[in-house]
Design a protein around this motif. Structure first.
Motif, PDB file in Angstrom:
ATOM      1  N   ASN A 276       0.859  -1.045  -0.060  1.00 29.43           N
ATOM      2  CA  ASN A 276      -0.004   0.009  -0.011  1.00 29.43           C
ATOM      3  C   ASN A 276       0.906   1.202   0.067  1.00 29.43           C
ATOM      4  OD1 ASN A 276      -2.044  -1.892   0.166  1.00 29.43           O
ATOM      5  ND2 ASN A 276      -2.712  -1.075   2.359  1.00 29.43           N
ATOM      6  N   ARG A 277       2.114   1.266   0.176  1.00 23.02           N
ATOM      7  CA  ARG A 277       3.073   2.315   0.352  1.00 23.02           C
ATOM      8  C   ARG A 277       3.211   2.867  -1.197  1.00 23.02           C
ATOM      9  NH1 ARG A 277       7.461   0.951   3.863  1.00 23.02           N
ATOM     10  NH2 ARG A 277       6.165  -0.460   4.514  1.00 23.02           N
ATOM     11  N   PHE A 278       2.950   2.205  -2.190  1.00 26.68           N
ATOM     12  CA  PHE A 278       3.286   2.786  -3.537  1.00 26.68           C
ATOM     13  C   PHE A 278       1.850   2.969  -4.192  1.00 26.68           C
ATOM     14  CE2 PHE A 278       6.514  -0.230  -2.637  1.00 26.68           C
ATOM     15  CZ  PHE A 278       7.822   0.870  -2.505  1.00 26.68           C
ATOM     16  N   PRO A 279       1.255   4.220  -3.967  1.00 26.44           N
ATOM     17  CA  PRO A 279      -0.048   4.319  -4.740  1.00 26.44           C
ATOM     18  C   PRO A 279      -0.444   4.331  -6.009  1.00 26.44           C
ATOM     19  CG  PRO A 279       0.735   6.448  -3.753  1.00 26.44           C
ATOM     20  CD  PRO A 279       1.776   5.320  -3.521  1.00 26.44           C
ATOM     21  N   ASN A 280       0.841   4.569  -6.998  1.00 27.59           N
ATOM     22  CA  ASN A 280       1.005   4.781  -8.238  1.00 27.59           C
ATOM     23  C   ASN A 280       1.577   3.542  -8.991  1.00 27.59           C
ATOM     24  OD1 ASN A 280       1.031   5.298 -10.964  1.00 27.59           O
ATOM     25  ND2 ASN A 280       2.676   7.014 -10.707  1.00 27.59           N
ATOM     26  N   LEU A 281       0.324   2.751  -9.430  1.00 27.29           N
ATOM     27  CA  LEU A 281       1.017   1.426 -10.115  1.00 27.29           C
ATOM     28  C   LEU A 281       1.770   1.316 -11.107  1.00 27.29           C
ATOM     29  CD1 LEU A 281      -2.574  -0.769  -9.425  1.00 27.29           C
ATOM     30  CD2 LEU A 281      -0.593  -0.083  -7.812  1.00 27.29           C
ATOM     31  N   LYS A 282       1.692   2.597 -11.893  1.00 33.05           N
ATOM     32  CA  LYS A 282       2.512   2.556 -13.241  1.00 33.05           C
ATOM     33  C   LYS A 282       3.926   2.589 -12.948  1.00 33.05           C
ATOM     34  CE  LYS A 282      -0.717   2.813 -15.952  1.00 33.05           C
ATOM     35  NZ  LYS A 282      -1.013   1.406 -16.761  1.00 33.05           N
ATOM     36  N   GLU A 283       4.306   2.998 -11.665  1.00 29.58           N
ATOM     37  CA  GLU A 283       5.778   2.826 -11.216  1.00 29.58           C
ATOM     38  C   GLU A 283       6.332   1.375 -11.316  1.00 29.58           C
ATOM     39  OE1 GLU A 283       7.385   5.186  -7.774  1.00 29.58           O
ATOM     40  OE2 GLU A 283       5.329   5.709  -7.562  1.00 29.58           O
ATOM     41  N   PHE A 284       5.395   0.460 -10.892  1.00 30.91           N
ATOM     42  CA  PHE A 284       5.766  -1.016 -11.222  1.00 30.91           C
ATOM     43  C   PHE A 284       5.998  -1.333 -12.504  1.00 30.91           C
ATOM     44  CE2 PHE A 284       3.340  -0.754  -7.124  1.00 30.91           C
ATOM     45  CZ  PHE A 284       4.166  -1.335  -6.209  1.00 30.91           C
ATOM     46  N   GLU A 285       4.976  -0.895 -13.468  1.00 28.58           N
ATOM     47  CA  GLU A 285       5.297  -1.396 -14.685  1.00 28.58           C
ATOM     48  C   GLU A 285       6.348  -0.485 -15.345  1.00 28.58           C
ATOM     49  OE1 GLU A 285       1.223  -1.340 -16.539  1.00 28.58           O
ATOM     50  OE2 GLU A 285       1.926  -0.069 -17.823  1.00 28.58           O
ATOM     51  N   LYS A 286       6.745   0.686 -14.949  1.00 27.39           N
ATOM     52  CA  LYS A 286       7.767   1.126 -15.468  1.00 27.39           C
ATOM     53  C   LYS A 286       9.204   0.588 -15.207  1.00 27.39           C
ATOM     54  CE  LYS A 286       9.512   5.972 -15.364  1.00 27.39           C
ATOM     55  NZ  LYS A 286       9.351   7.075 -14.564  1.00 27.39           N
ATOM     56  N   GLU A 287       9.188   0.162 -13.796  1.00 30.17           N
ATOM     57  CA  GLU A 287      10.523  -0.682 -13.484  1.00 30.17           C
ATOM     58  C   GLU A 287      10.542  -1.921 -14.172  1.00 30.17           C
ATOM     59  OE1 GLU A 287      11.520  -0.486  -9.283  1.00 30.17           O
ATOM     60  OE2 GLU A 287      11.684  -2.712  -9.473  1.00 30.17           O
ATOM     61  N   ALA A 288       9.423  -2.618 -14.307  1.00 28.57           N
ATOM     62  CA  ALA A 288       9.640  -3.994 -14.894  1.00 28.57           C
ATOM     63  C   ALA A 288       9.876  -3.939 -16.423  1.00 28.57           C
ATOM     64  CB  ALA A 288       8.389  -4.826 -14.722  1.00 28.57           C
ATOM     65  N   LYS A 289       9.421  -3.006 -17.097  1.00 29.45           N
ATOM     66  CA  LYS A 289       9.501  -2.810 -18.488  1.00 29.45           C
ATOM     67  C   LYS A 289      10.966  -2.651 -18.959  1.00 29.45           C
ATOM     68  CE  LYS A 289       5.642  -1.441 -21.201  1.00 29.45           C
ATOM     69  NZ  LYS A 289       4.330  -0.935 -20.925  1.00 29.45           N
ATOM     70  N   LYS A 290      11.855  -2.220 -18.083  1.00 28.12           N
ATOM     71  CA  LYS A 290      13.134  -1.894 -18.307  1.00 28.12           C
ATOM     72  C   LYS A 290      13.864  -3.204 -18.707  1.00 28.12           C
ATOM     73  CE  LYS A 290      13.661   2.127 -15.737  1.00 28.12           C
ATOM     74  NZ  LYS A 290      14.182   2.721 -14.266  1.00 28.12           N
ATOM     75  N   ILE A 291      13.155  -4.198 -18.289  1.00 31.47           N
ATOM     76  CA  ILE A 291      14.022  -5.733 -18.269  1.00 31.47           C
ATOM     77  C   ILE A 291      12.912  -6.676 -19.220  1.00 31.47           C
ATOM     78  CG2 ILE A 291      14.124  -7.736 -16.985  1.00 31.47           C
ATOM     79  CD1 ILE A 291      15.166  -6.123 -14.962  1.00 31.47           C
ATOM     80  N   PHE A 292      11.558  -6.543 -19.084  1.00 27.99           N
ATOM     81  CA  PHE A 292      10.642  -7.208 -19.959  1.00 27.99           C
ATOM     82  C   PHE A 292       9.703  -6.485 -20.302  1.00 27.99           C
ATOM     83  CE2 PHE A 292       7.044 -10.313 -20.357  1.00 27.99           C
ATOM     84  CZ  PHE A 292       7.684 -11.124 -20.847  1.00 27.99           C
ATOM     85  N   LEU A 293       9.570  -6.492 -21.720  1.00 21.52           N
ATOM     86  CA  LEU A 293       8.554  -5.331 -22.428  1.00 21.52           C
ATOM     87  C   LEU A 293       7.303  -5.838 -22.058  1.00 21.52           C
ATOM     88  CD1 LEU A 293       9.538  -2.726 -23.914  1.00 21.52           C
ATOM     89  CD2 LEU A 293       8.877  -4.124 -25.829  1.00 21.52           C
ATOM     90  N   ASN A 294       6.662  -7.047 -22.439  1.00 20.64           N
ATOM     91  CA  ASN A 294       5.227  -7.093 -22.268  1.00 20.64           C
ATOM     92  C   ASN A 294       4.929  -7.284 -20.783  1.00 20.64           C
ATOM     93  OD1 ASN A 294       2.716  -7.545 -23.157  1.00 20.64           O
ATOM     94  ND2 ASN A 294       3.018  -9.671 -24.149  1.00 20.64           N
ATOM     95  N   VAL A 295       4.617  -6.336 -20.128  1.00 24.62           N
ATOM     96  CA  VAL A 295       4.052  -6.187 -18.661  1.00 24.62           C
ATOM     97  C   VAL A 295       3.195  -5.270 -18.485  1.00 24.62           C
ATOM     98  CG1 VAL A 295       6.156  -4.640 -18.135  1.00 24.62           C
ATOM     99  CG2 VAL A 295       5.241  -6.074 -16.474  1.00 24.62           C
ATOM    100  N   GLU A 296       2.288  -5.619 -17.366  1.00 26.75           N
ATOM    101  CA  GLU A 296       1.267  -4.740 -17.297  1.00 26.75           C
ATOM    102  C   GLU A 296       1.140  -4.962 -15.601  1.00 26.75           C
ATOM    103  OE1 GLU A 296      -3.016  -4.067 -18.677  1.00 26.75           O
ATOM    104  OE2 GLU A 296      -1.982  -5.336 -20.231  1.00 26.75           O
ATOM    105  N   ALA A 297       0.799  -3.722 -14.936  1.00 23.81           N
ATOM    106  CA  ALA A 297       0.483  -3.911 -13.638  1.00 23.81           C
ATOM    107  C   ALA A 297      -0.925  -4.253 -13.610  1.00 23.81           C
ATOM    108  CB  ALA A 297       0.872  -2.301 -12.981  1.00 23.81           C
ATOM    109  N   SER A 298      -1.336  -5.320 -12.849  1.00 25.50           N
ATOM    110  CA  SER A 298      -2.713  -5.731 -12.706  1.00 25.50           C
ATOM    111  C   SER A 298      -3.395  -4.575 -12.128  1.00 25.50           C
ATOM    112  CB  SER A 298      -2.984  -7.173 -12.284  1.00 25.50           C
ATOM    113  OG  SER A 298      -2.486  -7.133 -10.759  1.00 25.50           O
TER     114      SER A 298
END
Lengths: 307, 307
Positions: A276-298
């Protein structure tokens, strides 16, 4: 037949709020509705997602931390209140049956339907369910208590599909010949002409698979079990900047989830179990995308298709 | 000191939905926050109502049907995750401790705070809690399993309140005289003039009380226990037209709740524990009003004041 789909009911960790629903999801595959984990409030989320309660015949519980099963007793009670008679199978670690039983003991409830508990204890990949269309495997994860992920695979069906448009052009082909065509054999007409099988049939449909991996530390042995799956849900409780916290609590970062997805060559990665400490889910997606392109934050109440 | 108030978190029966929250309420009285029942989703409702978790020191559970306590394990877990250290008292029928313990056993959780279980088993009105400001009594109800209502009463304080404006006009009155004035004694000045007590003091504040009665059949013995309370919450699961269903399930109708309120001469009646089959809550209110005028159909996240 509908394309297999995953509907997220909750994808946050630990403390539920009005916006943050704990883990629960529905996999719809080959006509089955599999409920995976069941945090508090899942029955309300199921209603919002318009999932028919009566279609749920199998429930998979990854582990006995509350954010993964505190909604189960409520759901089972509701099944009873709605007059359910069809029995249900629950795949879960040791302990769940004791927890459910003690509730019904003290409310003096005699359930109208049966519960078949399949107690999970394997520390290796293990097939825990199969029917004519689907196989399910438990995937050993690494967490603070005994925890499994789950791998859902359509059953191999290597028979080719008939191309009726082409078949109907050749009067020699009778219904009794269909079986050989499905098995890939060429067809020989009465005057000796060979028609190659690929002209009369389509390739068999691809086998689709889904892997659910939550909760887990960054754990490389997962990779071999989830190779080439079409959809992987891998927890990312934290961002890379909180990697130490992930290590201490038995969780992963978005960066690590992406690494697992890349090494396992999966088709698509879904992130979840956010702190819950990360309200912006897009941050997760952005971080993962650097390594694996086809990713979505559910996101809750969103449906993702396997294809 | 704030006026005592009751905040409804949930006032529906059995199956939770997005709109229908099962029983839970917060009574705020003399600086205490008492949680009464705790259906699934209560922790989310508490957040919406902006109730501070840390202020809850006492939880009262009427009985062990799920719609009255399935949210408790989640709330207790959240207390733990938030680092709570203050112990909590839980007043509930036998069985609740076993249910809570088995959860924490299987998640290998060692709580950071203590839980003091007060096991209720009396079949008569019984005082179950008291401190310097408040007393709480269990009220035997009549339901399918052992069930209590609860009566919350401010402690009697018969001392009169000083009227400082009047007192300061009379230089003879010293601080040492205050105690006698509070006890109702008249004051005699140095030249022998008697000043009657009522000129120097106000009446002691009225003692306020709240009674919670859910779940219960129409049960006349309740009346004597709740006489003259300022606020009565009495369940009305059904309307009069479903009276037979109420009888069969151990519940009451709005009509019956109003009859109890009238006979007990309570100041105000709140209805609740509605069956989901009646979407219009005003129907309950309308039915009850024919018998008892000062009635409201309680609504989630609404606060009602005792005065």
């Amino acid at each position: 037949m509908k394309k297999p789909s995953l509907t997220i009911l909750g994808c946050h960790s630990s403390i539920p709020t009005n916006k943050f629903h704990p883990t629960a999801q529905i996999l719809e595959m080959k006509g089955f509705s599999f409920l995976i984990d069941c945090g508090e409030g899942t029955q309300v989320q199921l209603k919002k997602a318009k999932i028919k309660f009566n279609k749920i015949m199998h429930i998979f519980i990854s582990h006995l931390h509350g954010d993964h099963f505190f909604g189960l007793i409520g759901l089972l009670s509701t099944f009873h209140l709605l007059g359910r008679e069809k029995s249900i199978s629950i795949y879960a670690p040791k302990g769940l049956k004791e927890i459910i039983d003690v509730h019904f003991k003290w409310s003096y409830t005699k359930l109208k339907y049966g519960i078949d508990y399949i107690e999970l204890s394997s520390k290796k990949l293990e097939r825990i369910m199969k029917n004519e269309k689907i196989e399910v495997f438990s995937i050993p994860l690494k967490h603070r208590i005994y925890t499994n992920g789950f791998l859902f695979r359509e059953k191999p069906n290597n028979k080719r599909k008939l191309n009726m448009e082409e078949i109907q052009k050749i009067p020699d082909i009778k219904i009794v010949d269909y079986q050989n065509l499905k098995l890939g054999k060429d067809f020989k007409t009465h005057d000796g002409i060979i028609i190659p099988n690929w002209k009369l049939t389509f390739d068999p449909p691809k086998i689709l698979s889904y892997a659910f991996c939550s909760d887990t530390s960054f754990y490389l042995p997962i990779i071999e079990h989830i190779k080439y799956v079409d959809l992987l849900y891998h927890e990312s409780t934290f961002l890379k900047k909180e990697e130490n916290r992930a290590i201490n609590t038995g969780h992963s970062t978005a960066n690590q989830a992406a690494y697992i997805a890349k090494k396992a060559k999966v088709k698509k990665l879904l992130l979840g179990h956010y702190s819950n400490r990360f309200p912006n889910l897009k941050e997760f997606e952005k971080e993962a995308k650097k390594i694996f392109l086809n990713v979505e934050a559910s996101e809750p109440l969103k449906t993702y298709y396997l294809e």
